[in-house]
Enzyme design. Structure first.
Site: not given
Length: 372
Positions: A316, A271, A310, A328, A196
């Site tokens: 991360r 949201r 990734r 998530r 995104k």
């Protein structure tokens, strides 16, 4: 404030469904109060526009009554015409009866005059007229209107039975004609790892849009210790969620900084449904609207695989734990489901296949944005 598009024109909410309900209730009570105790009135609804008003009025009327609908064609497009068709639908003997006409709206009075002349020949006891709306600035007749729900200005309206080229009759509120928004405003959604952020950067350049990322806005305000940033930090330091009004105020400030923009990409906001409504109201004040919620759609398993890959180089920690990644997704799906329903109800939700190269996905997104 809500904005809706019917055919080629835009309309903004003018009278809410709650206000309409109160107006109709008041009209029914006034009519009932003014009639003799044992009198049974004969109500006549003028089709097509008044069918919703008539139904609600009769439910609110606390007394015995009879009714029928009659047909007069008087509107084409957004202006009243002087060519009114004959009255169709009266077969009853109304001699000595009190007849009450139920009209959705009276403007020039041409339709009303035609109806009045027809009923003058029927030997009635009394003829009364109830109109939900009345446009005094353009009324050209001298006929009495006994009951008026609300005086309105001479602007074209739709909803609650009134239409524009056949559309809009089912809107629960009254909408008023407004000008077409000048901006292209997009709510961009996508699950973690869907790309995104990459697409937002491409689209903002291609369409000359301003990309407003909620996360970036928060970080900027907190880092620069703005009034809103300090306020948000007090909630965050106490472990509480930042209230919607603070978040919305930050976004409003970003929009106000870019008044010459061709539009905005809202990323990470709204949201919740309450946030979506607040955004609609803010944009409506500027005669603007959200043109579409565009969501990148990618299967969860594919994205989990992509994020774990990734995580090998990103550093991360939330990209290295499959459990955290799926949590998530859970959060994303829960929030998106609510907003998807909200924007689908506005015919403003667009799902886009998010699998493929950056260029392929950009092309799919562009096909949608070009239609908005």
């Amino acid at each position: 404030m809500k904005i809706t598009k019917l055919h080629d024109l835009y309309f903004k909410e003018y009278i809410s469904s709650n206000e309409l309900s109160n107006i109709v209730q008041s009209l029914a009570e006034q009519v009932r109060k003014d009639l003799p105790k044992n009198e049974v009135p004969f109500f006549v609804g003028i089709l097509n526009g008044c069918f919703v008003f008539t139904a609600d009025f009769l439910r609110a009327y606390k007394g015995d009554c009879e009714m029928t609908f009659v047909k007069l064609a008087s509107y084409e497009g957004t202006t009243s015409t002087e060519n009114v068709k004959k009255l169709i639908g009266i077969n009853e003997d109304l001699t000595g009866r009190t007849v009450i006409i139920l009209e959705d709206i009276i403007d020039t009075g041409t339709t009303l005059q035609e109806i009045y002349e027809i009923f003058k020949t029927k030997n009635l006891k009394e003829l009364k007229i109830v109109s939900l709306f009345f446009k005094p600035d353009v009324y050209r007749k001298e006929l009495p209107i006994n009951y008026v729900g609300k005086n309105i200005e001479d602007k074209f309206i739709v909803g609650y039975g009134l239409d524009y080229k056949g559309y809009g009759r089912n809107l629960p509120a009254i909408y008023q004609l407004t000008t077409q928004p000048k901006m292209k405003n997009i709510v961009l959604f996508g699950p973690p790892g869907a790309g995104k952020g990459t697409q937002a950067e491409v689209l903002k350049e291609k369409y000359n849009l301003v990309h407003i990322s909620t996360g970036d806005v928060f970080r900027f305000n907190i880092k620069n210790e703005t009034e809103l940033g300090l306020l948000a930090k007090t909630y965050m330091d106490d472990g509480n969620l930042v209230p919607d009004e603070v978040t919305i105020s930050m976004l409003k400030a970003e929009v106000e900084k870019n008044t010459d923009a061709a539009g905005f990409i809202f990323d990470g906001f709204p949201r919740t449904e309450s946030q979506a409504k607040a955004l609609d109201e803010f944009l409506a004040e500027k005669n603007e609207r959200i043109n579409g919620m565009v969501a990148l759609e990618v299967s969860e398993d594919l994205l989990v695989e992509r994020l774990l890959e990734r995580g090998k180089t990103s550093g991360r920690t939330d990209d290295m734990d499959e459990g955290k990644i799926r949590n998530r997704f859970n959060e994303y799906n829960t929030k998106t489901a609510v907003l998807k329903d909200f924007y689908q109800n506005q015919n403003n939700y667009y799902g886009v296949n998010g699998v493929g190269s950056i260029e392929e996905i950009t092309e799919r997104l562009s096909e949608v944005l070009d239609t908005l």
